[in-house]
Design a protein around this motif. Sequence first.
Motif, short mmCIF file in Angstrom:
data_model
loop_
_atom_site.label_atom_id
_atom_site.label_comp_id
_atom_site.label_asym_id
_atom_site.label_seq_id
_atom_site.Cartn_x
_atom_site.Cartn_y
_atom_site.Cartn_z
N SER A 197 -26.61 56.79 -49.04
CA SER A 197 -27.00 55.62 -49.60
C SER A 197 -26.05 54.87 -50.26
N ILE A 198 -25.64 53.84 -50.14
CA ILE A 198 -24.57 53.25 -51.00
C ILE A 198 -25.13 52.03 -51.24
N GLY A 199 -25.10 51.39 -52.84
CA GLY A 199 -25.53 50.21 -53.12
C GLY A 199 -24.39 49.15 -53.39
N ILE A 200 -24.50 47.88 -53.10
CA ILE A 200 -23.46 47.04 -53.19
C ILE A 200 -23.80 46.04 -54.14
N GLU A 201 -23.08 45.64 -54.90
CA GLU A 201 -23.39 44.22 -55.69
C GLU A 201 -22.16 43.46 -55.69
N TYR B 73 -16.06 39.98 -57.75
CA TYR B 73 -16.27 41.32 -58.05
C TYR B 73 -17.33 42.01 -57.36
N LEU B 74 -16.70 43.06 -56.89
CA LEU B 74 -17.28 43.94 -55.74
C LEU B 74 -17.71 45.42 -56.27
N ASN B 75 -18.89 45.81 -56.71
CA ASN B 75 -19.37 46.98 -57.23
C ASN B 75 -20.33 47.67 -56.24
N GLN B 76 -19.68 48.94 -55.99
CA GLN B 76 -20.50 49.93 -55.16
C GLN B 76 -20.84 51.29 -55.85
N TYR B 77 -22.01 51.67 -55.33
CA TYR B 77 -22.83 52.67 -56.05
C TYR B 77 -23.10 53.65 -55.09
N TRP B 78 -23.02 55.10 -55.52
CA TRP B 78 -23.37 56.14 -54.49
C TRP B 78 -23.13 57.45 -55.52
N MET B 79 -23.78 58.65 -54.79
CA MET B 79 -23.95 59.88 -55.52
C MET B 79 -23.06 60.78 -54.80
N ASP B 80 -22.09 61.39 -55.63
CA ASP B 80 -21.14 62.50 -54.87
C ASP B 80 -21.52 63.91 -55.70
N GLN B 81 -22.33 64.70 -55.33
CA GLN B 81 -22.82 65.85 -56.12
C GLN B 81 -21.45 66.69 -56.36
#
Length: 158
Positions: A60-64, A85-93
């Motif tokens: 799951s990748i969030g984009i703003e 401005y492009l912001n992307q959010y994700w989790m990488d354990q």
Amino acid sequence: MDLMFKLFVTVLILFITHMLNGLYSQELSARFKNASEAIERLLEGYDIRLRPDFAGDPLSIGIEVILASFDAISEVNMDYTITMYLNQYWMDQRLAFSPLSNASMTLSGDFAEKIWVPDTFFANDKNSFLHDVTEKNKMIRLFGNGSIIYGMRQFDRD
């Protein structure tokens, strides 16, 4: 006697200040060394070609997207230029470094070249480039639990 006491106190304060400054700079140097070593340890065995949780569920990748300016509109060429401005959010354990979720490191965009990042693109885009007046405008904020915020400033011509 009063003058001697004041002189003694002044010298003592200067001495303590000098010692504390030396200890602080040693601590700061050790902290930067520890941060660099921590980053190197995080990247040991890290495979940039594999997305996080490769064998598991889709990521799951969030984009703003924040539009900073609408610079030019051409009715003749049917295009426009924007700065965003492009912001992307994700989790990488694989990059988790602390059980505290509020622990974080803010890293330069060079770090983005060493980890997996989404291949985000804009369909029908004529031309895009990163703003790079002094340096590429990229930033990575890495949280202790492996959460990532990847931000960049970009120009697009559509």
